[in-house]
Design a protein around this motif. Structure first.
Motif, mmCIF file in Angstrom:
data_model
loop_
_atom_site.group_PDB
_atom_site.id
_atom_site.type_symbol
_atom_site.label_atom_id
_atom_site.label_comp_id
_atom_site.label_asym_id
_atom_site.label_seq_id
_atom_site.Cartn_x
_atom_site.Cartn_y
_atom_site.Cartn_z
ATOM 1 N N SER A 164 0.845 -1.193 0.000
ATOM 2 C CA SER A 164 0.000 0.000 0.000
ATOM 3 C C SER A 164 0.880 1.242 0.000
ATOM 4 C CB SER A 164 -0.907 0.017 1.236
ATOM 5 O OG SER A 164 -0.160 0.377 2.390
ATOM 6 N N LEU A 165 0.248 2.391 -0.147
ATOM 7 C CA LEU A 165 0.952 3.639 0.080
ATOM 8 C C LEU A 165 1.298 3.756 1.562
ATOM 9 C CD1 LEU A 165 -1.034 6.225 -2.091
ATOM 10 C CD2 LEU A 165 1.029 4.942 -2.684
ATOM 11 N N THR A 166 2.141 4.746 1.898
ATOM 12 C CA THR A 166 2.596 4.915 3.274
ATOM 13 C C THR A 166 1.442 5.334 4.183
ATOM 14 O OG1 THR A 166 4.714 5.640 2.390
ATOM 15 C CG2 THR A 166 4.300 6.073 4.703
ATOM 16 N N GLY A 167 1.359 4.709 5.337
ATOM 17 C CA GLY A 167 0.345 5.094 6.315
ATOM 18 C C GLY A 167 -0.698 4.015 6.511
ATOM 19 N N PHE A 168 -1.169 3.898 7.749
ATOM 20 C CA PHE A 168 -2.140 2.849 8.047
ATOM 21 C C PHE A 168 -3.496 3.091 7.404
ATOM 22 C CE2 PHE A 168 0.484 0.334 10.665
ATOM 23 C CZ PHE A 168 -0.200 -0.867 10.817
ATOM 24 N N ASP A 196 1.794 0.215 -9.916
ATOM 25 C CA ASP A 196 1.298 -1.050 -9.359
ATOM 26 C C ASP A 196 -0.138 -0.946 -8.871
ATOM 27 O OD1 ASP A 196 3.872 -2.031 -9.825
ATOM 28 O OD2 ASP A 196 4.546 -1.529 -7.793
ATOM 29 N N GLY A 197 -0.931 -0.124 -9.540
ATOM 30 C CA GLY A 197 -2.330 0.022 -9.173
ATOM 31 C C GLY A 197 -2.592 0.873 -7.950
ATOM 32 N N LEU A 198 -1.556 1.552 -7.442
ATOM 33 C CA LEU A 198 -1.717 2.395 -6.250
ATOM 34 C C LEU A 198 -2.111 3.810 -6.646
ATOM 35 C CD1 LEU A 198 1.440 1.255 -4.265
ATOM 36 C CD2 LEU A 198 -0.933 0.558 -3.868
ATOM 37 N N PRO A 199 -2.794 4.539 -5.751
ATOM 38 C CA PRO A 199 -3.107 5.943 -6.045
ATOM 39 C C PRO A 199 -1.820 6.761 -6.187
ATOM 40 C CG PRO A 199 -4.394 5.138 -4.179
ATOM 41 C CD PRO A 199 -3.361 4.104 -4.467
ATOM 42 N N PRO A 200 -1.846 7.827 -6.955
ATOM 43 C CA PRO A 200 -0.655 8.683 -7.084
ATOM 44 C C PRO A 200 -0.275 9.308 -5.744
ATOM 45 C CG PRO A 200 -2.279 9.186 -8.795
ATOM 46 C CD PRO A 200 -2.957 8.291 -7.808
ATOM 47 N N THR A 201 1.028 9.426 -5.523
ATOM 48 C CA THR A 201 1.545 10.088 -4.329
ATOM 49 C C THR A 201 2.892 10.689 -4.670
ATOM 50 O OG1 THR A 201 2.011 9.803 -1.963
ATOM 51 C CG2 THR A 201 2.747 8.049 -3.419
ATOM 52 N N ASP A 202 3.274 11.730 -3.983
ATOM 53 C CA ASP A 202 4.539 12.397 -4.278
ATOM 54 C C ASP A 202 5.688 11.536 -3.769
ATOM 55 O OD1 ASP A 202 6.482 14.185 -5.005
ATOM 56 O OD2 ASP A 202 6.018 15.665 -3.460
ATOM 57 N N GLY A 203 6.427 10.935 -4.684
ATOM 58 C CA GLY A 203 7.539 10.085 -4.271
ATOM 59 C C GLY A 203 8.252 9.500 -5.475
ATOM 60 N N LEU A 204 9.460 9.037 -5.245
ATOM 61 C CA LEU A 204 10.276 8.399 -6.278
ATOM 62 C C LEU A 204 10.840 7.096 -5.728
ATOM 63 C CD1 LEU A 204 12.266 11.559 -7.444
ATOM 64 C CD2 LEU A 204 10.459 10.405 -8.754
ATOM 65 N N ARG A 205 10.861 6.062 -6.572
ATOM 66 C CA ARG A 205 11.432 4.774 -6.173
ATOM 67 C C ARG A 205 12.525 4.369 -7.161
ATOM 68 N NH1 ARG A 205 7.286 0.019 -5.458
ATOM 69 N NH2 ARG A 205 7.064 0.330 -7.720
ATOM 70 N N PHE A 206 13.735 4.217 -6.635
ATOM 71 C CA PHE A 206 14.877 3.796 -7.432
ATOM 72 C C PHE A 206 15.155 2.322 -7.138
ATOM 73 C CE2 PHE A 206 15.306 8.274 -6.580
ATOM 74 C CZ PHE A 206 15.802 8.829 -7.755
ATOM 75 N N ARG A 207 15.213 1.513 -8.167
ATOM 76 C CA ARG A 207 15.650 0.128 -8.012
ATOM 77 C C ARG A 207 17.079 0.048 -8.531
ATOM 78 N NH1 ARG A 207 11.315 -2.868 -6.483
ATOM 79 N NH2 ARG A 207 9.240 -2.203 -7.194
#
Length: 553
Positions: A357-361, A480-491
């Protein structure tokens, strides 16, 4: 500046609190334009589950006017779906918390809604539990969780017992904007103060957690000047665990948190007193709650002394225990995109469903698909929701329930001649060593955060920590089907193992947060301690390069 003075004068005319009226009068009398602009040049935004900010006068502070406006907006939104609905109201032991809770009850009942007020300062998960237990339309907890002493906050739950998500949060915010003067709001006085049976219902629900039958464990505990002690002691006693040793200096609720710089178990030095107590009492396990007891931290003894576990390490251990003690192929384990990837492997090994999920409960509780039965959810920031075959008793992070299961896990390990450190090593051998760390950069000017994110998007680094950037996901585009959020993921790619970096602005503090993970294989017969050292070196290299890429650290 005259507009700000006019706004301050209007505020004074409706503010029911003598403390904030005196504060504002002193500012106006001194001609302190900077203090006036700080309080009236902006306002607290109703965002991540509600409000959080510094106590004081004005719309950019937490105070009785801000709280009454929030309560009126919440009442308007609740009445849209449930005209005869009720709201559960809890509060912690911070400055003004009980007063803000009573103001909320007065506004809600004045709007024609029912209000159930908790009998005293209690852990946040008690309120989250009671929302569903009482069939309420919503819930409110007055708390700033682990923020500094000068802060307070206002957390809102919906009828499912989980924190609010879009579009409800925006609808409540719009309703707050439409609220007029608070001295013109109708106020009631017929709310219900709940009794001890409400707390007993929460404790009884925790009895359904997968606690096994081992009970022999020595615990050192701190509530960190918060409200967790009494409820946790009762929970441990009901379950048959021996009473823990409690840090005396931090045992009683104290809104000034005099023994810690920040009342957050993640902060350096915050657990020093409980670690010393553990060493002096021969404990097997350290447990710490944050002030509103929705988070849980653990530490374990090692050959080199006591070691606090990361949130990801605790999450993996609790998940393994829960999945070992529950049944059913509909079980679901959930974590966030910034938490360790280890949970995916653990879930697969147990044949259960997994979701990110996105960050947060508030997002963890919305993960999964129809037919899933969530039995475990966690985020790396020491938040865990632990369930059993009947599902989750609390649809939010629960530091009391997590502490109970941690005690059961440690007791079981002790009975088998092992420690939690041994269990971590066993996980590393099965799934690879997943080492995580954070880099957080606090700023005064929020534009520095947006500028840094813009730079990373326009000119991303080709390499981090000596590893090539294999792919970059812009989370603002939705992945991955998640709502948009401000963030970047580097693999990141490498000759041995894998790595990942996620960078995002904090939702509750003026911080840019970077989440680092390195995954290294553990060979047959290889010493896990050596692999752990290699992983820490890799994390340090990542931390340095990410700091340089941000241009802020």
């Amino acid at each position: 500046m005259s507009d700000l003075r006019d706004a301050a004068a209007e505020w004074l005319s409706q503010d029911p609190d003598p403390d904030t009226r005196a504060e504002l009068k002193a500012i106006l009398s001194a001609g302190d334009d900077a203090a006036l602009a700080s309080r009236f040049g902006a306002r607290l935004e109703f965002g991540t589950a509600g409000l959080r900010g510094e106590l004081g006068a004005g719309p950019n502070r937490m105070n009785r006017v801000t709280v009454m406006r929030a309560a009126a907006g919440l009442a308007a939104r609740v009445r849209r779906d449930a005209p005869d609905g009720g709201v559960v109201i809890g509060y912690d032991a911070r400055h003004k918390s009980e007063l803000f809770a009573r103001d909320t009850a007065a506004v809600l009942t004045g709007a024609g809604l029912r209000a159930w007020l908790l009998p005293r300062p209690l852990p946040t998960p008690v309120t989250a539990f009671l929302v569903r237990e009482l069939g309420a339309a919503a819930g409110v907890v007055v708390t700033a969780s682990h923020n500094p002493p000068r802060d307070n906050g206002y957390k809102v739950y919906w009828n499912d017992g989980a924190q609010i998500v879009p579009p409800v949060d925006a609808e409540i915010s719009a309703a707050i904007d439409a609220v007029g003067r608070v001295d013109e709001l109708p106020l009631g006085d017929d709310w219900t103060v709940l009794g001890e049976d409400a707390v007993q219902a929460y404790l009884a629900a925790l009895g359904d957690l997968p606690l096994g039958d081992a009970r022999d464990v020595r615990i050192a505990y701190t509530p960190m000047h918060g409200v967790g002690r009494d409820v946790l002691l009762r929970a441990l006693d009901r379950a048959g665990f021996p009473a823990p040793a409690v840090v005396g200096e931090q045992a009683e609720p104290d809104p000034d948190f005099p023994t810690v710089a920040f009342p957050n178990p993640e902060e350096p030095g915050a657990m020093d007193l409980v670690l010393a107590l553990a060493a002096g009492t021969g404990a097997d396990l350290v447990i710490a709650n944050d002030p509103d007891a929705d988070r849980c931290a653990l530490a374990v003894p090692t050959a080199d002394g006591w070691r606090p576990l990361t949130g990801d390490e605790v999450g993996a251990l609790l998940a393994e225990h829960v999945l070992r003690h529950t049944t059913g192929d509909d079980r679901l384990a959930v974590t966030t995109i910034v938490s360790s990837s280890l949970l995916r492997s653990v879930a697969a090994a147990h044949g259960v469903r997994f979701a990110e999920s996105l960050t947060g409960f508030k997002w963890i509780m919305k993960a999964g698909a129809a037919g899933d039965r969530m039995v475990f959810g966690y985020e790396e920031a020491l938040g865990y929701s632990v369930g059993g075959d009947a599902g989750l008793p609390v649809h939010d992070k629960d530091g009391i329930g997590a502490a109970l299961v941690a005690a059961a896990l440690a007791a079981e390990a002790r009975r088998d001649g092992r420690t939690l450190a041994d269990l971590l090593d066993e996980q590393a051998r099965r799934h690879g060593l997943h080492a995580t760390a954070q880099l957080s950069v606090r700023v005064q000017d929020l534009r520095l955060i947006s500028d840094a994110m813009a730079r990373l998007r326009s000119a991303p680094p080709a390499e981090l920590g000596g590893r090539a950037v294999a792919s970059l996901d812009d989370l603002a585009e939705g992945v991955d089907g998640l709502p948009p959020t401000d963030g970047l993921r580097f693999r990141l790619a490498g000759d041995e193992g894998s790595a990942r970096v996620v960078i995002r602005p904090s939702g509750t503090e003026p911080k840019l947060k970077c989440y680092l993970e390195v995954v290294l294989p553990v060979g047959e017969g290889e010493d896990v301690a050596n692999v752990r050292k290699a992983a820490q070196a890799a994390l340090e290299a990542l931390r340095k390069d990410v700091g340089r890429a941000l241009g802020l650290a």
